[in-house]
Scaffold this motif. Structure first.
Motif, PDB file in Angstrom:
ATOM      1  N   HIS A  94      26.066  49.352 -60.904  1.00 40.72           N
ATOM      2  CA  HIS A  94      25.267  49.606 -61.264  1.00 40.72           C
ATOM      3  C   HIS A  94      25.085  51.328 -61.175  1.00 40.72           C
ATOM      4  O   HIS A  94      26.216  51.303 -60.021  1.00 40.72           O
ATOM      5  CB  HIS A  94      24.675  49.513 -60.013  1.00 40.72           C
ATOM      6  N   PRO A  95      24.552  52.106 -61.400  1.00 40.05           N
ATOM      7  CA  PRO A  95      24.400  53.639 -61.227  1.00 40.05           C
ATOM      8  C   PRO A  95      24.228  54.344 -59.408  1.00 40.05           C
ATOM      9  O   PRO A  95      25.011  54.690 -59.849  1.00 40.05           O
ATOM     10  CB  PRO A  95      23.363  54.435 -62.232  1.00 40.05           C
ATOM     11  N   GLU A  96      24.270  53.238 -58.927  1.00 39.29           N
ATOM     12  CA  GLU A  96      23.321  54.006 -57.358  1.00 39.29           C
ATOM     13  C   GLU A  96      25.278  53.348 -56.724  1.00 39.29           C
ATOM     14  O   GLU A  96      25.210  53.628 -55.668  1.00 39.29           O
ATOM     15  CB  GLU A  96      22.134  53.045 -56.566  1.00 39.29           C
ATOM     16  N   SER A  97      26.140  52.775 -57.721  1.00 39.88           N
ATOM     17  CA  SER A  97      26.894  52.267 -56.664  1.00 39.88           C
ATOM     18  C   SER A  97      27.393  52.732 -56.185  1.00 39.88           C
ATOM     19  O   SER A  97      28.854  54.033 -56.505  1.00 39.88           O
ATOM     20  CB  SER A  97      27.843  51.264 -57.772  1.00 39.88           C
ATOM     21  N   ASN A  98      28.262  53.180 -54.577  1.00 41.59           N
ATOM     22  CA  ASN A  98      29.481  53.747 -54.251  1.00 41.59           C
ATOM     23  C   ASN A  98      30.430  53.456 -55.086  1.00 41.59           C
ATOM     24  O   ASN A  98      31.276  55.095 -54.962  1.00 41.59           O
ATOM     25  CB  ASN A  98      29.278  54.703 -52.494  1.00 41.59           C
ATOM     26  N   PHE A 114      42.148  52.525 -49.946  1.00 40.49           N
ATOM     27  CA  PHE A 114      41.125  52.271 -50.386  1.00 40.49           C
ATOM     28  C   PHE A 114      39.617  51.934 -50.201  1.00 40.49           C
ATOM     29  O   PHE A 114      39.617  51.409 -50.138  1.00 40.49           O
ATOM     30  CB  PHE A 114      40.785  53.377 -51.527  1.00 40.49           C
ATOM     31  N   PHE A 115      38.912  52.849 -48.865  1.00 39.38           N
ATOM     32  CA  PHE A 115      38.074  51.737 -48.346  1.00 39.38           C
ATOM     33  C   PHE A 115      36.215  52.839 -48.402  1.00 39.38           C
ATOM     34  O   PHE A 115      36.802  53.782 -48.980  1.00 39.38           O
ATOM     35  CB  PHE A 115      38.918  51.454 -46.418  1.00 39.38           C
ATOM     36  N   PHE A 116      35.604  52.061 -47.667  1.00 36.36           N
ATOM     37  CA  PHE A 116      34.145  52.329 -48.182  1.00 36.36           C
ATOM     38  C   PHE A 116      33.417  53.175 -46.963  1.00 36.36           C
ATOM     39  O   PHE A 116      32.979  52.111 -45.839  1.00 36.36           O
ATOM     40  CB  PHE A 116      33.410  52.166 -49.120  1.00 36.36           C
ATOM     41  N   ALA A 117      32.985  53.820 -46.376  1.00 38.46           N
ATOM     42  CA  ALA A 117      32.203  53.827 -45.327  1.00 38.46           C
ATOM     43  C   ALA A 117      30.662  53.458 -45.028  1.00 38.46           C
ATOM     44  O   ALA A 117      30.012  53.047 -44.388  1.00 38.46           O
ATOM     45  CB  ALA A 117      31.576  55.446 -45.297  1.00 38.46           C
ATOM     46  N   ASP A 118      30.259  52.918 -46.757  1.00 36.24           N
ATOM     47  CA  ASP A 118      29.453  52.530 -46.930  1.00 36.24           C
ATOM     48  C   ASP A 118      28.654  52.249 -48.271  1.00 36.24           C
ATOM     49  O   ASP A 118      30.001  52.815 -48.854  1.00 36.24           O
ATOM     50  CB  ASP A 118      27.343  53.242 -46.901  1.00 36.24           C
ATOM     51  N   GLU A 119      27.904  51.359 -48.578  1.00 38.96           N
ATOM     52  CA  GLU A 119      27.556  50.921 -49.934  1.00 38.96           C
ATOM     53  C   GLU A 119      26.178  50.673 -50.459  1.00 38.96           C
ATOM     54  O   GLU A 119      25.553  49.866 -49.230  1.00 38.96           O
ATOM     55  CB  GLU A 119      28.688  50.150 -50.398  1.00 38.96           C
ATOM     56  N   ARG A 120      25.776  50.592 -51.030  1.00 42.55           N
ATOM     57  CA  ARG A 120      24.413  50.587 -51.554  1.00 42.55           C
ATOM     58  C   ARG A 120      24.671  49.068 -51.898  1.00 42.55           C
ATOM     59  O   ARG A 120      25.436  48.343 -52.866  1.00 42.55           O
ATOM     60  CB  ARG A 120      23.771  50.951 -52.552  1.00 42.55           C
ATOM     61  N   GLN A 137      44.627  48.475 -53.938  1.00 36.72           N
ATOM     62  CA  GLN A 137      44.683  49.200 -53.229  1.00 36.72           C
ATOM     63  C   GLN A 137      42.878  49.457 -52.867  1.00 36.72           C
ATOM     64  O   GLN A 137      42.890  50.378 -51.955  1.00 36.72           O
ATOM     65  CB  GLN A 137      45.160  50.386 -53.569  1.00 36.72           C
ATOM     66  N   VAL A 138      42.378  48.995 -53.422  1.00 34.65           N
ATOM     67  CA  VAL A 138      40.851  49.205 -52.830  1.00 34.65           C
ATOM     68  C   VAL A 138      39.566  48.071 -52.411  1.00 34.65           C
ATOM     69  O   VAL A 138      40.459  46.650 -52.773  1.00 34.65           O
ATOM     70  CB  VAL A 138      40.478  49.908 -54.829  1.00 34.65           C
ATOM     71  N   HIS A 139      39.687  48.020 -51.856  1.00 37.50           N
ATOM     72  CA  HIS A 139      38.961  47.481 -51.047  1.00 37.50           C
ATOM     73  C   HIS A 139      37.370  48.194 -50.793  1.00 37.50           C
ATOM     74  O   HIS A 139      36.857  48.462 -49.973  1.00 37.50           O
ATOM     75  CB  HIS A 139      39.484  47.587 -49.633  1.00 37.50           C
ATOM     76  N   ARG A 140      36.820  46.970 -51.619  1.00 38.56           N
ATOM     77  CA  ARG A 140      34.680  47.288 -52.029  1.00 38.56           C
ATOM     78  C   ARG A 140      34.461  47.089 -51.204  1.00 38.56           C
ATOM     79  O   ARG A 140      34.684  45.796 -51.244  1.00 38.56           O
ATOM     80  CB  ARG A 140      34.792  47.552 -53.474  1.00 38.56           C
ATOM     81  N   MET A 141      33.439  47.427 -50.541  1.00 43.61           N
ATOM     82  CA  MET A 141      32.314  46.432 -50.072  1.00 43.61           C
ATOM     83  C   MET A 141      31.217  45.760 -50.996  1.00 43.61           C
ATOM     84  O   MET A 141      30.815  46.335 -52.117  1.00 43.61           O
ATOM     85  CB  MET A 141      31.324  47.303 -48.968  1.00 43.61           C
ATOM     86  N   GLU A 142      31.620  44.581 -50.657  1.00 39.00           N
ATOM     87  CA  GLU A 142      30.955  43.910 -52.247  1.00 39.00           C
ATOM     88  C   GLU A 142      29.366  43.583 -51.618  1.00 39.00           C
ATOM     89  O   GLU A 142      28.679  42.496 -51.041  1.00 39.00           O
ATOM     90  CB  GLU A 142      31.383  42.633 -51.600  1.00 39.00           C
ATOM     91  N   GLY A 143      28.687  45.058 -51.906  1.00 38.98           N
ATOM     92  CA  GLY A 143      27.204  44.589 -51.593  1.00 38.98           C
ATOM     93  C   GLY A 143      25.914  44.435 -52.529  1.00 38.98           C
ATOM     94  O   GLY A 143      24.757  43.806 -52.656  1.00 38.98           O
TER      95      GLY A 143
END
Ligand SMILES: O=C(O)[C@H](O)[C@@H](O)[C@H](O)[C@H](O)COP(=O)(O)O
Length: 222
Positions: A77-81, A65-71, A99-105
């Motif tokens: 945070h409630p705004e976190s994708n 799992f990846f992310f297209a964008d992240e705040r 299995q999860v690749h989080r963007m470290e916003g």
């Protein structure tokens, strides 16, 4: 460029149709027996899609799992994708963190966070879910932003007009290299942006050229 006509469904059917499309795209990507990468977006439209997708029977242990964008906020945070995907998809499926690749916003050095994320991205994403804002943005690629012209870097830290301002986002080269891309767009507020995309205007979302578009009737102006 001519774009295939969108799929238009009733508002109440959009989440299910999007989840079915994503599940089939994942099945096709997994058919070879290997692993599959799935990149996800935030926003209000995607939560119901994730809750429905979590009910699908798939070899989820082979999906990364990846992310297209992240705040640029902490993951709780409630705004976190990430939080949105965690609550609606990852936790219900009990996906292990490996299995999860989080963007470290949340990192102070956003450029370093963007570089580090680019380093874990696969060369080509298999499946991507995107939304579109009323201004035609997608991921965190906003109209008139220089990030739209990026050809080399695969992840950028950007300031957008939609709060929270700082975000990390995949760039167009990554989105346009992906094997299967779905836009899921709902709501009357998107009608004008949808009309402009299908009239050939180069809104950011229109710059993702290899996507299937799934609209609800209100976004389609029907
Ligand atoms: O971080 C984000 O906000 C999303 O990635 C963004 O690109 C979203 O998909 C659109 O803004 C549509 O959002 P809605 O579904 O809430 O209209």
């Amino acid at each position: 460029m001519s774009r295939p006509a969108p799929l238009v469904v009733a508002s109440e059917a959009l989440a299910g149709q999007a989840a079915d499309w994503l599940a089939e795209a994942l099945r096709q990507s997994l058919a070879g027996g290997g692993r599959c990468s799935l990149a996800l977006s935030g926003g209000r439209t995607t939560g119901p899609i994730y809750r429905t997708l979590a009910q699908q029977k798939l070899p989820w242990e082979r999906v990364d799992f990846f992310f297209a964008d992240e705040r640029c906020v902490p993951p709780e945070h409630p705004e976190s994708n990430f939080l949105l995907v965690e609550e609606n998809l990852l936790r219900p499926l009990r996906i292990p963190s490996e299995q999860v690749h989080r963007m470290e916003g949340e990192r102070e050095d956003r450029d370093a966070a963007a570089r580090d994320y680019a380093a874990v991205l696969p060369p080509v994403l298999d499946v991507v879910l995107l939304g579109m804002g009323e201004d035609g943005h997608t991921a965190s690629l906003f109209p008139g932003h220089t990030a739209l012209e990026e050809r080399e870097r695969r992840v950028l830290a950007v300031v957008g007009p939609k709060p929270p301002p700082w975000r990390l986002t995949l760039t167009l080269p990554v989105l346009n290299a992906a094997r299967r891309v779905l836009f899921a767009v709902a709501g009357e507020g998107k009608q004008e942006a949808v009309r402009r995309v299908f009239a050939g205007e180069e809104l950011p979302a229109a710059r993702v050229t290899n996507a299937v578009w799934l609209l609800d009737r209100t976004a389609a102006g029907q």
